[in-house]
Design a protein around this motif. Structure first.
Motif, PDB file in Angstrom:
ATOM      1  N   ASN A 144       0.836  -1.144   0.099  1.00 24.54           N
ATOM      2  CA  ASN A 144      -0.153   0.065  -0.087  1.00 24.54           C
ATOM      3  C   ASN A 144       0.960   1.116   0.067  1.00 24.54           C
ATOM      4  OD1 ASN A 144      -2.007  -1.719   0.221  1.00 24.54           O
ATOM      5  ND2 ASN A 144      -2.542  -1.464   2.298  1.00 24.54           N
ATOM      6  N   GLU A 145       1.744   1.355  -0.952  1.00 25.02           N
ATOM      7  CA  GLU A 145       2.417   2.473  -1.092  1.00 25.02           C
ATOM      8  C   GLU A 145       2.346   3.456  -2.249  1.00 25.02           C
ATOM      9  OE1 GLU A 145       4.500   3.224   1.296  1.00 25.02           O
ATOM     10  OE2 GLU A 145       5.134   1.371   2.380  1.00 25.02           O
ATOM     11  N   GLU A 146       1.330   3.375  -2.940  1.00 26.12           N
ATOM     12  CA  GLU A 146       0.945   3.985  -4.106  1.00 26.12           C
ATOM     13  C   GLU A 146       1.550   5.688  -3.854  1.00 26.12           C
ATOM     14  OE1 GLU A 146      -3.188   4.179  -4.847  1.00 26.12           O
ATOM     15  OE2 GLU A 146      -3.665   5.715  -3.163  1.00 26.12           O
TER      16      GLU A 146
ATOM     17  N   ASN B 100       5.696  -6.502  -4.362  1.00 25.79           N
ATOM     18  CA  ASN B 100       4.471  -5.992  -4.107  1.00 25.79           C
ATOM     19  C   ASN B 100       3.904  -6.952  -3.067  1.00 25.79           C
ATOM     20  OD1 ASN B 100       1.884  -4.988  -3.875  1.00 25.79           O
ATOM     21  ND2 ASN B 100       1.476  -5.290  -6.286  1.00 25.79           N
ATOM     22  N   ASP B 101       3.656  -6.601  -2.148  1.00 26.31           N
ATOM     23  CA  ASP B 101       3.207  -7.791  -0.980  1.00 26.31           C
ATOM     24  C   ASP B 101       1.702  -7.634  -0.710  1.00 26.31           C
ATOM     25  OD1 ASP B 101       3.281  -9.394   1.302  1.00 26.31           O
ATOM     26  OD2 ASP B 101       3.775  -7.925   2.557  1.00 26.31           O
ATOM     27  N   GLY B 102       0.929  -7.938  -1.906  1.00 18.23           N
ATOM     28  CA  GLY B 102      -0.535  -8.115  -1.919  1.00 18.23           C
ATOM     29  C   GLY B 102      -1.130  -6.744  -1.749  1.00 18.23           C
TER      30      GLY B 102
ATOM     31  N   CYS C 261      10.132   1.236   1.553  1.00 16.72           N
ATOM     32  CA  CYS C 261       9.627   1.978   0.431  1.00 16.72           C
ATOM     33  C   CYS C 261       9.230   3.352   0.851  1.00 16.72           C
ATOM     34  CB  CYS C 261       8.358   1.402  -0.194  1.00 16.72           C
ATOM     35  SG  CYS C 261       7.577   1.804  -1.714  1.00 16.72           S
ATOM     36  N   ASP C 262       9.132   3.612   1.983  1.00  8.30           N
ATOM     37  CA  ASP C 262       8.439   4.951   2.373  1.00  8.30           C
ATOM     38  C   ASP C 262       9.377   6.083   2.501  1.00  8.30           C
ATOM     39  OD1 ASP C 262       9.700   3.811   4.538  1.00  8.30           O
ATOM     40  OD2 ASP C 262       7.979   3.807   5.805  1.00  8.30           O
ATOM     41  N   LEU C 263      10.575   5.775   2.237  1.00 14.10           N
ATOM     42  CA  LEU C 263      11.728   6.947   2.309  1.00 14.10           C
ATOM     43  C   LEU C 263      12.202   7.022   3.572  1.00 14.10           C
ATOM     44  CD1 LEU C 263      10.932   9.635  -0.549  1.00 14.10           C
ATOM     45  CD2 LEU C 263      12.789   8.065  -0.252  1.00 14.10           C
ATOM     46  N   GLN C 264      11.784   6.172   4.657  1.00 13.94           N
ATOM     47  CA  GLN C 264      12.278   6.425   6.114  1.00 13.94           C
ATOM     48  C   GLN C 264      13.784   6.005   6.074  1.00 13.94           C
ATOM     49  OE1 GLN C 264       9.191   4.250   8.691  1.00 13.94           O
ATOM     50  NE2 GLN C 264       9.969   6.101   9.551  1.00 13.94           N
ATOM     51  N   ASN C 265      14.351   5.215   4.986  1.00 12.70           N
ATOM     52  CA  ASN C 265      15.759   4.826   4.800  1.00 12.70           C
ATOM     53  C   ASN C 265      16.126   5.878   3.562  1.00 12.70           C
ATOM     54  OD1 ASN C 265      14.707   1.565   5.154  1.00 12.70           O
ATOM     55  ND2 ASN C 265      15.656   2.978   6.785  1.00 12.70           N
TER      56      ASN C 265
ATOM     57  N   TYR D  96      -0.517  -6.000  15.860  1.00  9.09           N
ATOM     58  CA  TYR D  96      -0.559  -7.518  15.777  1.00  9.09           C
ATOM     59  C   TYR D  96       0.588  -7.954  14.977  1.00  9.09           C
ATOM     60  CZ  TYR D  96      -1.699 -12.163  14.170  1.00  9.09           C
ATOM     61  OH  TYR D  96      -1.669 -13.555  14.004  1.00  9.09           O
ATOM     62  N   LYS D  97       0.850  -7.172  13.780  1.00 10.17           N
ATOM     63  CA  LYS D  97       1.971  -7.587  12.914  1.00 10.17           C
ATOM     64  C   LYS D  97       3.340  -7.404  13.655  1.00 10.17           C
ATOM     65  CE  LYS D  97       0.416  -7.073   8.366  1.00 10.17           C
ATOM     66  NZ  LYS D  97       0.612  -6.184   7.037  1.00 10.17           N
ATOM     67  N   LEU D  98       3.393  -6.352  14.292  1.00 10.34           N
ATOM     68  CA  LEU D  98       4.686  -6.108  15.226  1.00 10.34           C
ATOM     69  C   LEU D  98       4.814  -6.940  16.340  1.00 10.34           C
ATOM     70  CD1 LEU D  98       6.456  -3.400  14.553  1.00 10.34           C
ATOM     71  CD2 LEU D  98       5.591  -2.585  16.771  1.00 10.34           C
TER      72      LEU D  98
ATOM     73  N   VAL E  59       0.430   5.659   5.748  1.00 11.98           N
ATOM     74  CA  VAL E  59       0.799   5.561   7.114  1.00 11.98           C
ATOM     75  C   VAL E  59       1.619   4.166   7.358  1.00 11.98           C
ATOM     76  CG1 VAL E  59      -1.404   6.658   7.960  1.00 11.98           C
ATOM     77  CG2 VAL E  59      -1.483   4.366   7.178  1.00 11.98           C
ATOM     78  N   SER E  60       1.983   4.074   8.388  1.00  9.60           N
ATOM     79  CA  SER E  60       2.786   2.573   8.675  1.00  9.60           C
ATOM     80  C   SER E  60       1.913   1.585   8.507  1.00  9.60           C
ATOM     81  CB  SER E  60       3.293   2.777  10.026  1.00  9.60           C
ATOM     82  OG  SER E  60       4.033   1.419  10.434  1.00  9.60           O
ATOM     83  N   GLN E  61       2.508   0.421   7.896  1.00 10.50           N
ATOM     84  CA  GLN E  61       1.806  -0.558   7.568  1.00 10.50           C
ATOM     85  C   GLN E  61       1.566  -1.550   8.745  1.00 10.50           C
ATOM     86  OE1 GLN E  61       0.141  -0.296   4.826  1.00 10.50           O
ATOM     87  NE2 GLN E  61       1.277   1.419   4.261  1.00 10.50           N
ATOM     88  N   TYR E  62       2.472  -1.428   9.815  1.00 14.21           N
ATOM     89  CA  TYR E  62       2.532  -2.310  10.730  1.00 14.21           C
ATOM     90  C   TYR E  62       1.411  -2.088  11.849  1.00 14.21           C
ATOM     91  CZ  TYR E  62       6.549  -5.118   9.932  1.00 14.21           C
ATOM     92  OH  TYR E  62       7.366  -6.005   9.363  1.00 14.21           O
TER      93      TYR E  62
END
Ligand code: UDP
Ligand code: MG
Length: 315
Positions: free
Chosen positions: A20-22, A49-51, A103-107, A217-219, A211-214
């Motif tokens: 979800n990084e469009e 692309n993780d679904g 993908c979110d340019l945090q790195n 629960y995932k975390l 927004v963060s995809q985490y």
């Protein structure tokens, strides 16, 4: 499990998980490709692309058209999670050195060169330390706790396990793929496999868009994976605590029995008993959950079902 491995024909493979990084993809494109061109090495960028449920797949297809020479896209059939998605992309890499980043340019893509240099100098992994981390404070707290636990109960020594900006020598990536299993925590496995890893400070920015995809629960799942895949200490601690508590409970029962004989029946103690009962039950439940955690892992391994399914490959 049969693994198709391309041979290394390029200097660099960049692996980027996309969920979800469009909105961030165009911003990443603007900075990533100039940064990579500047390194003057042969490279490929593999987007996995993780679904995604947004337009990421279309955005990636367009991006692929603009950078056919350098880009490959792996579309997974469903959301597998950041780390399994990266493993799926690892199996497609052709680079001598493999770099992962978000993908979110945090790195910052501009820091890739520094890490690649270190791997070329002989380190099998170069990891980024997020010197000033731009994340929500509860995330930092969770990370800090997971870090502390990992320090204590595994023999993996690293400073920042959560940073995904990392460069790996190819043989490390091949071994990660071969040994990761179905619930991988990539930086930790990599450090476990490495002989001379290094970590250096890199930039960390706020998420460029979206927004963060985490989810919580995932975390939690990810951190459970980290702990349980490297150590059975939690299980052992539980067993020891369980044994100590059973000992104490036995004494308590004897004491209560004697009191009953000497003082006679007492009703007032009922609530204390309940408290003790609840305590014991909760400990039992924790233990069962913990055992379930490990059995779950065994089940996943035994089942040998490929954790991620590739739907299509643009190359
Ligand atoms: N991501 C993924 N699958 C998921 C969740 C996240 O591929 O199920 C990707 C996401 O697109 C991003 C990276 O993993 O490139 C890190 O995710 P995010 O920024 O949401 O995590 P955070 O930076 O908050 O740890
Ligand atoms: Mg992020």
């Amino acid at each position: 499990m049969s693994m198709r491995y391309p041979i290394a024909t390029l200097a660099l493979s960049i692996v980027i998980p996309v969920y979800n990084e469009e909105k961030s993809l165009p911003l990443l494109e603007e900075r990533l490709f100039p940064a990579l061109d500047k390194l003057q090495k042969s490279y490929e960028v593999i987007f996995v692309n993780d679904g995604s449920k947004d337009r990421s797949q279309d955005v990636l297809a367009e991006l692929f058209e603009r950078h056919r020479k350098h880009v490959r896209v792996v579309n997974l059939r469903r959301n597998a999670g950041q780390h399994p998605a990266i493993i799926a992309a690892f199996q497609q890499t052709r680079g001598e050195i493999i770099v992962t980043l978000d993908c979110d340019l945090q790195n910052p893509p501009e820091d890739i060169g520094k890490l690649v240099d270190l791997v070329e100098k002989g380190h099998d992994i170069a990891g980024g330390i997020r010197a000033i981390r731009q994340d929500k404070s509860w995330r930092k707290t969770v990370s800090m706790l997971a870090n502390k636990i990992r320090e204590r109960i595994t023999n993996i020594r690293m400073i920042d396990q959560g940073s995904m900006l990392r460069a790996y020598r190819r043989y490390i990536v091949e071994q990660i793929v071969a040994t990761a299993g179905s619930s991988p925590y990539i930086p930790a496995i990599a450090h476990y496999l490495a002989s001379n890893p290094i970590e250096i400070p890199v930039g960390h920015e706020e998420r460029a868009a979206g927004v963060s995809q985490y989810t919580v629960y995932k975390l939690l799942r990810l951190n459970f994976d980290l702990i349980t895949s490297f150590s059975i200490v939690p299980l052992q601690i539980f067993t020891m605590v369980g044994m100590a508590l059973s000992g104490l409970s036995t004494l308590l029962v004897i004491y209560m029995g004697l009191r009953r004989l000497i003082v006679g029946p007492e009703v007032e103690g009922v609530f204390t008993l309940f408290a003790i009962l609840f305590l014991l039950i909760s400990v039992t439940m924790t233990g069962l959950g913990l055992i379930g955690e490990y059995i779950g892992r065994i089940y996943m391994e035994v089942r040998q079902r490929p954790p991620v399914v590739i739907k299509e490959l643009l190359e």
